[in-house]
Motif scaffolding. Structure first.
Motif, PDB file in Angstrom:
ATOM      1  N   HIS A 248      44.353  25.201 -29.846  1.00 44.00           N
ATOM      2  CA  HIS A 248      44.967  24.743 -31.096  1.00 44.00           C
ATOM      3  C   HIS A 248      46.311  25.445 -31.268  1.00 44.00           C
ATOM      4  O   HIS A 248      46.396  26.652 -31.066  1.00 44.00           O
TER       5      HIS A 248
ATOM      6  N   LYS B 286      36.038  14.552 -39.804  1.00 38.16           N
ATOM      7  CA  LYS B 286      35.066  15.332 -39.053  1.00 38.16           C
ATOM      8  C   LYS B 286      34.309  16.182 -40.069  1.00 38.16           C
ATOM      9  O   LYS B 286      34.921  16.956 -40.810  1.00 38.16           O
TER      10      LYS B 286
ATOM     11  N   HIS C 177      45.508  15.826 -29.720  1.00 38.83           N
ATOM     12  CA  HIS C 177      45.424  15.149 -31.014  1.00 38.83           C
ATOM     13  C   HIS C 177      45.892  16.046 -32.155  1.00 38.83           C
ATOM     14  O   HIS C 177      46.077  17.247 -31.996  1.00 38.83           O
TER      15      HIS C 177
ATOM     16  N   GLU D 181      45.508  17.374 -36.165  1.00 38.40           N
ATOM     17  CA  GLU D 181      44.529  17.583 -37.227  1.00 38.40           C
ATOM     18  C   GLU D 181      45.074  18.570 -38.237  1.00 38.40           C
ATOM     19  O   GLU D 181      46.185  19.075 -38.088  1.00 38.40           O
TER      20      GLU D 181
ATOM     21  N   GLU E 298      45.823  19.895 -31.164  1.00 44.26           N
ATOM     22  CA  GLU E 298      44.744  20.400 -30.317  1.00 44.26           C
ATOM     23  C   GLU E 298      44.834  19.776 -28.937  1.00 44.26           C
ATOM     24  O   GLU E 298      44.909  18.556 -28.795  1.00 44.26           O
TER      25      GLU E 298
HETATM   26 MN    MN Z   1      40.022  21.144 -33.574  1.00 45.81          MN
END
Ligand code: MN
Ligand code: ZN
Length: 498
Positions: free
Chosen positions: A12, A79, A118, A120, A148
């Motif tokens: 990350h 999520k 991706h 987030e 990430e």
């Molecule tokens: Mn993550």
């Protein structure tokens, strides 16, 4: 070894954008707790997130740099994440349609495949005051953009994993997307590690699969890694731990373990959730979005020279060794500075009516040596000093050394003065009387003076005791306050010995 090591990384990185991921709060790292928040990043009911375009562009640019394919249709998902550091009870992330996928990055002659990239939102920070029965939460970081990266499970050893993470950090910095300081938590690495018996598994479609009737060993996820060194140590520790367990026929639990930097061990934390536990579903507040070819082309134009290409160019253009090129390019700022110094050197050489082609092998190498050694040393000793040496002054300094105007100890003291207080090297040289004493006649006179002062040693030396050479060089250097050209002194003394 009877086992193959299989490592995958999840990294990350906090993006350096103006505002947070889904609201207009500024994206800052230092601020009093809970002062950079709004109803959106605090997850108040009835608020609507709206994606940060700059963060999306950054992720696509990074994906392009890593040779990824870009999803022309992308989307954000929820999520499930029930923990007090994210106030909504879920994290907005990307599951099925990440911005980028299928990339690669070369490290140490190995090509590591990248599964996906991706975007987030980050969580807030929890504080657990010692000896108290409560915890505190700071939501300043909640909702800041995080990219990430997930690699395929194909990294074979800890050293490669570490090199991968370092190279990735370098790319983030070269593109100006993130500072990615791992020690500050701006970059966080997690490693998945499993050991499988040789010949009993295969890697297919991104999956590790058992061959025949064999059963796979579980993988272990290691978190809490605060430096590149810890990443390497934590993986090596896990490889050893798992090897011993398998040799004793023990079962390896699928779990998340934390790295303990004081004890140098991993400690079991919790059983790893499976992806079903996350219950991903498309975020109904943010419609899926299409990325047009024109838009993607405009991002592609922002691609810059990446570290690997720069290393290669430095080796060719400046005839540097592989090691020198790698060391210079490890720090983008230093390599930018180096190129400015080179261009100033070119200007100096031409101003003296000389041609660059006569010096283009030696001068760039000399400059690289001074930047990598003395200059880097000064930066380490005085971390508070932001450098005051302009590329022009640095070039002038390199030329003084190149033309033997100063010897190396005078050069070190001039460079330190330039580093601490700025100024032109020729002025400092004149002011401090550091110009190298080159005049043969003057040097011979000094040698005669030194011989007179040490009659016993002189007669021994003249009778063939060569080991006294260093002693006499030292005496001449002292007599001239370090200004004598040591090569010339040596030559004169050697002549007198025969
Ligand atoms: Mn993550
Ligand atoms: Zn906000």
């Amino acid at each position: 070894m009877t086992y193959d090591v299989i490592i995958g990384l999840e990294i990350h990185a906090a993006l350096k954008t103006e505002s947070k991921m889904f609201c207009t709060c500024p994206n800052v790292s230092e601020a009093p707790a809970n002062t950079v928040v709004c109803p959106i990043c605090l997850g108040h009911p009835g608020t609507l997130p709206s994606p940060n375009m700059a963060a999306i562009e950054s992720t696509i640019l990074l994906g392009m740099a890593l040779g990824c394919r870009i999803n022309r249709l992308s989307r954000f998902d929820r999520k499930q994440y029930f923990y007090p550091d994210l106030p909504k009870g879920y994290q907005i992330s990307q599951s099925e349609l990440p911005l980028a996928y299928s990339g690669r990055l070369r490290v140490n002659d190995k090509v590591i495949s990248i599964t996906r990239l991706h975007l987030e939102e980050d969580t807030g920070k929890l504080n657990h005051p010692p000896f108290e029965d409560y915890s505190l939460v700071d939501y300043n970081r909640a909702g800041t953009p995080l990219v990430e990266l997930v690699t395929e499970p194909i990294i074979p050893d800890a050293a490669t994993a570490k090199a991968f993470a370092q190279r990735y950090q370098q790319i983030l910095r070269y593109l100006g997307l993130a500072s990615a300081d791992i020690e500050k938590g701006e970059m966080r690495c997690e490693a998945n590690i499993s050991l499988q018996k040789k010949g009993c598994w295969q890697y297919k479609d991104g999956q590790i699969m058992a061959l025949g009737n064999n059963k796979l060993n579980n993988k272990v996820e290691v978190k809490n890694i605060g430096s590149f060194r810890s990443l390497e140590k934590a993986i090596d520790f896990e490889i050893n731990r798992q090897t011993k367990m398998l040799e004793n026929n023990e079962h390896i639990k699928a779990e998340t373990r934390g790295w303990n930097d004081q004890k140098n061990i991993t400690i079991g934390q919790r059983v790893k959730e499976s992806s079903a536990d996350y219950r991903y579903f498309p975020d109904p507040d943010i419609p899926p979005f299409k990325l047009s070819p024109t838009f993607l082309r405009s991002i592609k134009l922002r691609l810059k020279e990446l570290p690997e290409a720069r290393e290669e160019r430095f080796r060719k253009e400046y005839t540097l060794s592989e090691e020198e090129a790698i060391l210079l390019c490890a720090d983008k700022e230093l390599s930018d500075y180096y190129e400015k110094v080179i261009s100033e050197l070119g200007a100096w050489v031409e101003a003296q009516g000389d041609s660059w082609a006569r010096h283009d092998k030696k001068l760039p190498k000399l400059a690289a040596n001074w930047l990598l050694n003395e200059y880097t040393k000064l930066k380490k000793i005085h971390p508070e000093k932001t450098t005051l040496i302009t590329p022009e002054n640095m070039a002038e300094f390199i030329l003084l050394v190149y033309h033997d105007k100063i010897n190396s100890s005078a050069a070190q003291s001039i460079l330190e003065k330039m580093f601490l207080g700025g100024g032109e090297p020729t002025h400092i040289m004149a002011e401090q009387g550091l110009e190298q004493l080159d005049d043969e006649e003057q040097l011979r006179q000094t040698v005669t003076k030194v011989f007179a002062a040490f009659p016993d040693q002189t007669s021994e030396y003249k009778n063939g005791k060569v080991s006294l050479l260093q002693f006499f060089i030292g005496q001449v250097m002292a007599e001239t306050k370090g200004k004598a050209n040591p090569q010339k002194v040596k030559k004169i003394l050697e002549e007198l010995n025969t």
